[in-house]
Design an enzyme around this catalytic site. Structure first.
Site, mmCIF file in Angstrom:
data_model
loop_
_atom_site.group_PDB
_atom_site.id
_atom_site.type_symbol
_atom_site.label_atom_id
_atom_site.label_comp_id
_atom_site.label_asym_id
_atom_site.label_seq_id
_atom_site.Cartn_x
_atom_site.Cartn_y
_atom_site.Cartn_z
ATOM 1 N N ARG A 72 -1.061 5.272 6.288
ATOM 2 C CA ARG A 72 -0.623 5.485 4.896
ATOM 3 C C ARG A 72 0.498 6.512 4.890
ATOM 4 N NH1 ARG A 72 -0.870 2.290 1.217
ATOM 5 N NH2 ARG A 72 -3.114 1.978 1.483
ATOM 6 N N ARG A 94 2.435 -4.033 11.237
ATOM 7 C CA ARG A 94 2.092 -2.619 10.988
ATOM 8 C C ARG A 94 0.741 -2.222 11.565
ATOM 9 N NH1 ARG A 94 0.263 -1.590 4.728
ATOM 10 N NH2 ARG A 94 -1.117 -3.370 4.515
ATOM 11 N N HIS A 163 8.997 -0.243 4.638
ATOM 12 C CA HIS A 163 8.302 0.211 3.415
ATOM 13 C C HIS A 163 8.321 1.745 3.349
ATOM 14 C CE1 HIS A 163 4.883 0.679 0.652
ATOM 15 N NE2 HIS A 163 4.628 -0.612 0.625
ATOM 16 N N ASP A 206 5.526 -0.650 -9.579
ATOM 17 C CA ASP A 206 5.511 -1.573 -8.439
ATOM 18 C C ASP A 206 6.504 -2.694 -8.756
ATOM 19 O OD1 ASP A 206 4.983 -3.033 -6.202
ATOM 20 O OD2 ASP A 206 2.818 -3.215 -6.526
ATOM 21 N N GLU A 265 12.023 0.758 -0.661
ATOM 22 C CA GLU A 265 11.848 -0.116 0.495
ATOM 23 C C GLU A 265 13.028 -1.060 0.689
ATOM 24 O OE1 GLU A 265 7.971 -1.944 -0.110
ATOM 25 O OE2 GLU A 265 7.362 -0.194 -1.282
HETATM 26 O O1 TA6 Z 1 5.462 -2.261 -1.677
HETATM 27 C C1 TA6 Z 1 4.589 -2.140 -2.735
HETATM 28 C C2 TA6 Z 1 3.229 -2.669 -2.356
HETATM 29 O O2 TA6 Z 1 3.309 -4.022 -1.990
HETATM 30 C C3 TA6 Z 1 2.303 -2.430 -3.537
HETATM 31 O O3 TA6 Z 1 1.937 -3.582 -4.224
HETATM 32 C C4 TA6 Z 1 1.175 -1.588 -2.971
HETATM 33 O O4 TA6 Z 1 -0.040 -2.181 -2.922
HETATM 34 C C5 TA6 Z 1 1.746 -1.076 -1.674
HETATM 35 O O5 TA6 Z 1 2.709 -1.965 -1.230
HETATM 36 C C6 TA6 Z 1 0.819 -0.630 -0.570
HETATM 37 O O6 TA6 Z 1 0.194 -1.684 0.051
HETATM 38 P P1 TA6 Z 1 -0.926 -1.414 1.117
HETATM 39 O O7 TA6 Z 1 -1.314 -2.756 1.650
HETATM 40 O O8 TA6 Z 1 -0.321 -0.528 2.182
HETATM 41 O O9 TA6 Z 1 -2.044 -0.703 0.411
#
Ligand code: TA6
Length: 294
Positions: A72, A94, A163, A206, A265
Protein backbone atom coordinates in the site's frame (compact mmCIF):
# COMPACT_ATOMS: atom_id res chain seq x y z
CA UNK A 1 9.99 5.38 4.04
CA UNK A 2 13.14 4.97 6.12
CA UNK A 3 15.41 2.78 4.00
CA UNK A 4 18.70 3.76 5.54
CA UNK A 5 18.18 1.79 8.77
CA UNK A 6 17.19 -1.49 7.03
CA UNK A 7 19.72 -4.34 7.29
CA UNK A 8 21.80 -4.99 4.17
CA UNK A 9 21.59 -8.44 2.60
CA UNK A 10 23.94 -7.86 -0.35
CA UNK A 11 26.15 -4.95 -1.29
CA UNK A 12 26.14 -4.57 -5.08
CA UNK A 13 28.13 -1.36 -5.48
CA UNK A 14 28.96 1.89 -3.66
CA UNK A 15 25.42 3.12 -4.38
CA UNK A 16 23.28 -0.02 -4.58
CA UNK A 17 22.49 -2.48 -1.77
CA UNK A 18 19.81 -5.12 -1.32
CA UNK A 19 18.06 -4.65 2.03
CA UNK A 20 15.36 -6.67 3.72
CA UNK A 21 12.05 -5.44 5.13
CA UNK A 22 10.19 -8.38 6.72
CA UNK A 23 9.73 -10.87 3.84
CA UNK A 24 10.54 -8.40 1.06
CA UNK A 25 13.86 -7.56 -0.57
CA UNK A 26 14.35 -3.96 -1.59
CA UNK A 27 16.97 -2.55 -3.96
CA UNK A 28 18.23 0.46 -2.02
CA UNK A 29 19.93 3.33 -3.80
CA UNK A 30 21.95 5.84 -1.85
CA UNK A 31 23.39 8.45 -4.20
CA UNK A 32 24.41 12.12 -3.91
CA UNK A 33 21.29 13.02 -5.91
CA UNK A 34 18.71 10.91 -4.06
CA UNK A 35 17.87 7.95 -1.88
CA UNK A 36 15.37 5.48 -3.35
CA UNK A 37 14.06 1.97 -2.93
CA UNK A 38 12.53 -0.55 -5.30
CA UNK A 39 10.93 -3.69 -3.90
CA UNK A 40 11.51 -6.90 -5.85
CA UNK A 41 8.05 -7.96 -4.72
CA UNK A 42 5.85 -6.19 -7.23
CA UNK A 43 8.67 -4.30 -8.96
CA UNK A 44 7.46 -1.54 -6.74
CA UNK A 45 9.16 1.82 -6.05
CA UNK A 46 8.72 2.41 -2.31
CA UNK A 47 10.67 5.63 -1.88
CA UNK A 48 12.28 8.44 -3.83
CA UNK A 49 13.85 11.17 -1.78
CA UNK A 50 15.98 13.70 -3.63
CA UNK A 51 18.66 15.35 -1.52
CA UNK A 52 17.25 18.06 0.82
CA UNK A 53 13.65 16.95 0.16
CA UNK A 54 11.10 14.90 2.00
CA UNK A 55 10.09 11.74 0.18
CA UNK A 56 8.10 12.44 -2.99
CA UNK A 57 6.49 9.02 -2.63
CA UNK A 58 3.95 8.14 0.05
CA UNK A 59 4.11 4.73 1.74
CA UNK A 60 1.52 3.51 4.19
CA UNK A 61 2.77 3.06 7.77
CA UNK A 62 0.72 -0.15 7.77
CA UNK A 63 1.92 -1.56 4.43
CA UNK A 64 2.29 -5.33 4.66
CA UNK A 65 5.72 -6.60 3.62
CA UNK A 66 4.86 -10.31 3.70
CA UNK A 67 5.91 -10.96 0.10
CA UNK A 68 2.31 -11.76 -0.84
CA UNK A 69 0.09 -8.70 -0.45
CA UNK A 70 0.38 -5.73 -2.79
CA UNK A 71 2.23 -2.93 -1.01
CA UNK A 72 0.00 0.00 0.00
CA UNK A 73 1.73 3.14 -1.25
CA UNK A 74 4.75 3.62 -3.49
CA UNK A 75 4.30 3.02 -7.21
CA UNK A 76 2.35 -0.21 -7.74
CA UNK A 77 2.78 -1.65 -11.23
CA UNK A 78 -0.76 -2.45 -12.35
CA UNK A 79 -0.48 -4.88 -15.26
CA UNK A 80 -1.69 -6.58 -17.49
CA UNK A 81 -4.85 -4.71 -16.60
CA UNK A 82 -5.97 -1.72 -14.62
CA UNK A 83 -8.67 -1.93 -11.94
CA UNK A 84 -11.19 -4.64 -11.26
CA UNK A 85 -12.03 -5.66 -14.84
CA UNK A 86 -10.51 -9.08 -14.01
CA UNK A 87 -9.03 -10.82 -10.97
CA UNK A 88 -6.73 -10.14 -9.24
CA UNK A 89 -7.50 -6.41 -9.07
CA UNK A 90 -4.89 -4.38 -11.01
CA UNK A 91 -3.31 -7.53 -12.50
CA UNK A 92 -0.59 -9.81 -11.15
CA UNK A 93 2.55 -7.71 -11.71
CA UNK A 94 2.24 -5.92 -8.38
CA UNK A 95 2.16 -9.18 -6.41
CA UNK A 96 4.78 -11.07 -8.45
CA UNK A 97 8.49 -11.44 -7.69
CA UNK A 98 10.60 -9.43 -10.11
CA UNK A 99 14.27 -10.15 -10.85
CA UNK A 100 17.03 -7.61 -10.63
CA UNK A 101 18.65 -7.64 -14.07
CA UNK A 102 21.05 -4.74 -14.02
CA UNK A 103 22.19 -1.63 -12.17
CA UNK A 104 24.36 1.17 -13.49
CA UNK A 105 25.46 4.40 -11.91
CA UNK A 106 27.32 7.62 -12.63
CA UNK A 107 27.46 11.17 -11.16
CA UNK A 108 23.92 11.89 -12.34
CA UNK A 109 22.24 8.92 -10.69
CA UNK A 110 21.49 5.21 -10.77
CA UNK A 111 19.51 3.07 -13.19
CA UNK A 112 18.00 -0.19 -12.01
CA UNK A 113 16.34 -2.68 -14.33
CA UNK A 114 13.98 -5.36 -13.09
CA UNK A 115 12.30 -8.09 -15.13
CA UNK A 116 9.17 -10.20 -14.83
CA UNK A 117 8.70 -13.31 -16.96
CA UNK A 118 5.75 -15.66 -17.38
CA UNK A 119 5.39 -18.52 -14.91
CA UNK A 120 2.86 -21.28 -14.42
CA UNK A 121 1.07 -18.95 -12.02
CA UNK A 122 0.87 -15.99 -14.41
CA UNK A 123 -0.15 -18.33 -17.23
CA UNK A 124 -3.12 -19.56 -15.21
CA UNK A 125 -4.28 -15.99 -14.70
CA UNK A 126 -3.40 -14.64 -18.16
CA UNK A 127 -2.38 -17.23 -20.79
CA UNK A 128 0.14 -15.16 -22.74
CA UNK A 129 3.90 -15.01 -23.14
CA UNK A 130 5.43 -11.67 -22.21
CA UNK A 131 8.66 -10.02 -21.15
CA UNK A 132 8.07 -7.11 -18.75
CA UNK A 133 10.85 -4.75 -17.69
CA UNK A 134 10.81 -2.01 -15.11
CA UNK A 135 13.46 0.63 -15.64
CA UNK A 136 13.87 2.92 -12.65
CA UNK A 137 16.10 5.95 -13.17
CA UNK A 138 16.96 7.73 -9.94
CA UNK A 139 18.62 11.13 -10.12
CA UNK A 140 17.42 14.71 -9.75
CA UNK A 141 14.10 13.31 -10.96
CA UNK A 142 12.56 9.84 -10.87
CA UNK A 143 11.74 8.16 -14.16
CA UNK A 144 9.91 4.83 -14.15
CA UNK A 145 9.36 2.96 -17.41
CA UNK A 146 7.27 -0.18 -17.67
CA UNK A 147 8.31 -1.84 -20.93
CA UNK A 148 6.22 -4.80 -22.02
CA UNK A 149 7.17 -7.01 -24.94
CA UNK A 150 4.98 -9.56 -26.68
CA UNK A 151 7.12 -12.72 -26.93
CA UNK A 152 4.08 -14.84 -27.78
CA UNK A 153 3.21 -16.03 -31.28
CA UNK A 154 -0.22 -14.39 -31.02
CA UNK A 155 -1.31 -10.84 -30.31
CA UNK A 156 -2.43 -9.84 -26.83
CA UNK A 157 -4.10 -6.81 -25.30
CA UNK A 158 -3.36 -5.07 -22.02
CA UNK A 159 -4.19 -2.06 -19.88
CA UNK A 160 -2.41 -0.95 -16.72
CA UNK A 161 -0.97 1.85 -14.65
CA UNK A 162 1.97 3.18 -12.74
CA UNK A 163 -0.23 3.88 -9.72
CA UNK A 164 1.94 6.53 -7.99
CA UNK A 165 1.08 7.50 -4.41
CA UNK A 166 2.51 11.00 -3.90
CA UNK A 167 3.45 12.42 -0.53
CA UNK A 168 1.88 15.77 0.40
CA UNK A 169 2.03 17.83 3.61
CA UNK A 170 -1.74 18.26 3.95
CA UNK A 171 -4.22 17.14 1.31
CA UNK A 172 -6.50 20.10 2.12
CA UNK A 173 -3.69 22.45 1.13
CA UNK A 174 -2.57 20.66 -2.03
CA UNK A 175 -3.80 21.97 -5.37
CA UNK A 176 -3.70 19.73 -8.43
CA UNK A 177 -3.67 21.23 -11.94
CA UNK A 178 -3.23 19.94 -15.47
CA UNK A 179 -5.39 16.83 -15.30
CA UNK A 180 -7.79 18.31 -17.87
CA UNK A 181 -11.54 18.81 -17.67
CA UNK A 182 -13.11 15.53 -18.75
CA UNK A 183 -13.20 12.55 -16.46
CA UNK A 184 -14.91 9.21 -15.98
CA UNK A 185 -16.16 9.11 -12.42
CA UNK A 186 -15.80 5.69 -10.80
CA UNK A 187 -17.87 6.98 -7.88
CA UNK A 188 -20.82 7.73 -10.20
CA UNK A 189 -21.01 4.43 -12.11
CA UNK A 190 -18.42 5.59 -14.66
CA UNK A 191 -20.40 8.65 -15.69
CA UNK A 192 -18.46 10.95 -18.04
CA UNK A 193 -18.24 14.40 -16.38
CA UNK A 194 -16.72 17.81 -17.05
CA UNK A 195 -14.80 19.51 -14.27
CA UNK A 196 -12.27 22.27 -13.88
CA UNK A 197 -8.57 21.94 -14.53
CA UNK A 198 -7.75 22.77 -10.90
CA UNK A 199 -8.70 20.71 -7.88
CA UNK A 200 -8.29 20.90 -4.11
CA UNK A 201 -9.66 17.71 -2.59
CA UNK A 202 -12.18 17.83 0.22
CA UNK A 203 -13.59 14.33 -0.16
CA UNK A 204 -12.93 10.94 -1.72
CA UNK A 205 -12.07 10.91 -5.41
CA UNK A 206 -11.65 8.12 -7.97
CA UNK A 207 -11.53 9.57 -11.48
CA UNK A 208 -10.05 8.65 -14.84
CA UNK A 209 -9.07 11.95 -16.50
CA UNK A 210 -9.15 11.33 -20.23
CA UNK A 211 -7.45 14.48 -21.56
CA UNK A 212 -4.58 15.30 -19.21
CA UNK A 213 -2.01 17.95 -20.07
CA UNK A 214 1.64 17.02 -20.63
CA UNK A 215 2.48 17.76 -16.99
CA UNK A 216 0.21 17.46 -13.95
CA UNK A 217 1.28 19.52 -10.97
CA UNK A 218 0.46 19.19 -7.29
CA UNK A 219 1.27 22.46 -5.50
CA UNK A 220 1.90 21.65 -1.84
CA UNK A 221 1.70 24.69 0.47
CA UNK A 222 2.85 22.84 3.57
CA UNK A 223 5.97 21.18 2.15
CA UNK A 224 6.56 24.33 0.05
CA UNK A 225 7.10 22.51 -3.21
CA UNK A 226 5.29 21.52 -6.36
CA UNK A 227 5.31 17.92 -7.52
CA UNK A 228 5.44 17.53 -11.29
CA UNK A 229 4.18 14.36 -12.96
CA UNK A 230 4.97 13.89 -16.64
CA UNK A 231 3.52 10.75 -18.19
CA UNK A 232 4.06 9.05 -21.55
CA UNK A 233 2.36 6.12 -23.24
CA UNK A 234 -0.79 6.65 -21.17
CA UNK A 235 -4.33 7.34 -22.36
CA UNK A 236 -5.50 8.93 -19.11
CA UNK A 237 -4.48 10.01 -15.63
CA UNK A 238 -6.26 8.52 -12.64
CA UNK A 239 -6.61 10.63 -9.50
CA UNK A 240 -7.48 8.75 -6.34
CA UNK A 241 -7.77 9.42 -2.64
CA UNK A 242 -9.88 7.11 -0.43
CA UNK A 243 -10.53 9.82 2.21
CA UNK A 244 -11.34 9.04 5.85
CA UNK A 245 -13.90 6.28 5.41
CA UNK A 246 -11.91 4.57 2.67
CA UNK A 247 -8.72 4.64 4.75
CA UNK A 248 -10.57 3.20 7.75
CA UNK A 249 -11.80 0.37 5.55
CA UNK A 250 -8.28 -0.65 4.53
CA UNK A 251 -6.30 -2.81 6.95
CA UNK A 252 -3.03 -1.67 5.37
CA UNK A 253 -3.60 2.09 5.62
CA UNK A 254 -3.46 4.13 8.81
CA UNK A 255 -6.75 5.99 9.49
CA UNK A 256 -5.27 9.42 8.81
CA UNK A 257 -3.13 8.21 5.90
CA UNK A 258 -5.42 9.85 3.34
CA UNK A 259 -4.39 13.28 4.69
CA UNK A 260 -0.88 13.07 3.27
CA UNK A 261 -1.32 11.28 -0.07
CA UNK A 262 -2.77 11.65 -3.51
CA UNK A 263 -2.49 9.15 -6.34
CA UNK A 264 -1.72 10.64 -9.75
CA UNK A 265 -1.39 7.68 -12.06
CA UNK A 266 0.02 7.12 -15.52
CA UNK A 267 -2.79 4.97 -16.81
CA UNK A 268 -3.80 2.92 -19.81
CA UNK A 269 -7.47 2.71 -18.93
CA UNK A 270 -9.77 0.16 -20.57
CA UNK A 271 -13.37 -0.76 -19.75
CA UNK A 272 -12.87 -4.50 -20.30
CA UNK A 273 -10.00 -6.98 -20.48
CA UNK A 274 -10.46 -7.31 -24.25
CA UNK A 275 -9.77 -3.60 -24.74
CA UNK A 276 -6.64 -1.52 -24.29
CA UNK A 277 -3.42 -1.65 -26.25
CA UNK A 278 -2.83 -4.60 -28.55
CA UNK A 279 0.70 -5.80 -29.25
CA UNK A 280 1.56 -8.09 -32.13
CA UNK A 281 4.30 -10.72 -31.62
CA UNK A 282 7.63 -8.93 -31.24
CA UNK A 283 6.10 -5.54 -30.50
CA UNK A 284 6.79 -3.61 -27.31
CA UNK A 285 5.21 -0.71 -25.44
CA UNK A 286 6.49 1.79 -22.86
CA UNK A 287 4.35 3.27 -20.10
CA UNK A 288 6.27 6.01 -18.32
CA UNK A 289 6.01 8.38 -15.38
CA UNK A 290 8.54 11.06 -14.50
CA UNK A 291 8.18 12.56 -11.03
CA UNK A 292 10.08 15.58 -9.72
CA UNK A 293 9.74 18.46 -7.28
CA UNK A 294 10.35 22.16 -7.79
O1 TA6 B 1 -6.53 3.80 -9.12
C1 TA6 B 1 -7.66 3.92 -8.34
C2 TA6 B 1 -8.11 2.57 -7.85
O2 TA6 B 1 -8.40 1.72 -8.93
C3 TA6 B 1 -9.30 2.79 -6.93
O3 TA6 B 1 -10.52 2.38 -7.46
C4 TA6 B 1 -8.89 2.17 -5.61
O4 TA6 B 1 -9.58 1.06 -5.23
C5 TA6 B 1 -7.39 2.03 -5.75
O5 TA6 B 1 -7.08 1.94 -7.09
C6 TA6 B 1 -6.65 1.02 -4.91
O6 TA6 B 1 -6.87 -0.27 -5.32
P1 TA6 B 1 -6.31 -1.47 -4.48
O7 TA6 B 1 -6.63 -2.70 -5.25
O8 TA6 B 1 -4.82 -1.26 -4.34
O9 TA6 B 1 -6.97 -1.41 -3.13
Amino acid sequence: MDLVSLPAVTVLSDNVTIVQKDQVKIVRIIHDKAVAGISLHGGHVVSYQPVDQQDLIWMSEKAIFDGKAALRGGIPVCWPWFGRIAAPAHGFARTSEWELVEHRENDQGVIVELALFPSEETHQIWPHMFDARLLVEVGSELKVTLKVINIDDEEWTFSGALHSYLNVGDILQAQTTGMGAEYIDSLQADKVCQGGNTLVLTDTIDRVYTQPEAVIEVADKVLERTLCIENHGHNSAVLWNPWAEGAQGMADMQDDGYKTMICVESTVHAPTIKQGITLQPGESYDLVTVISAK
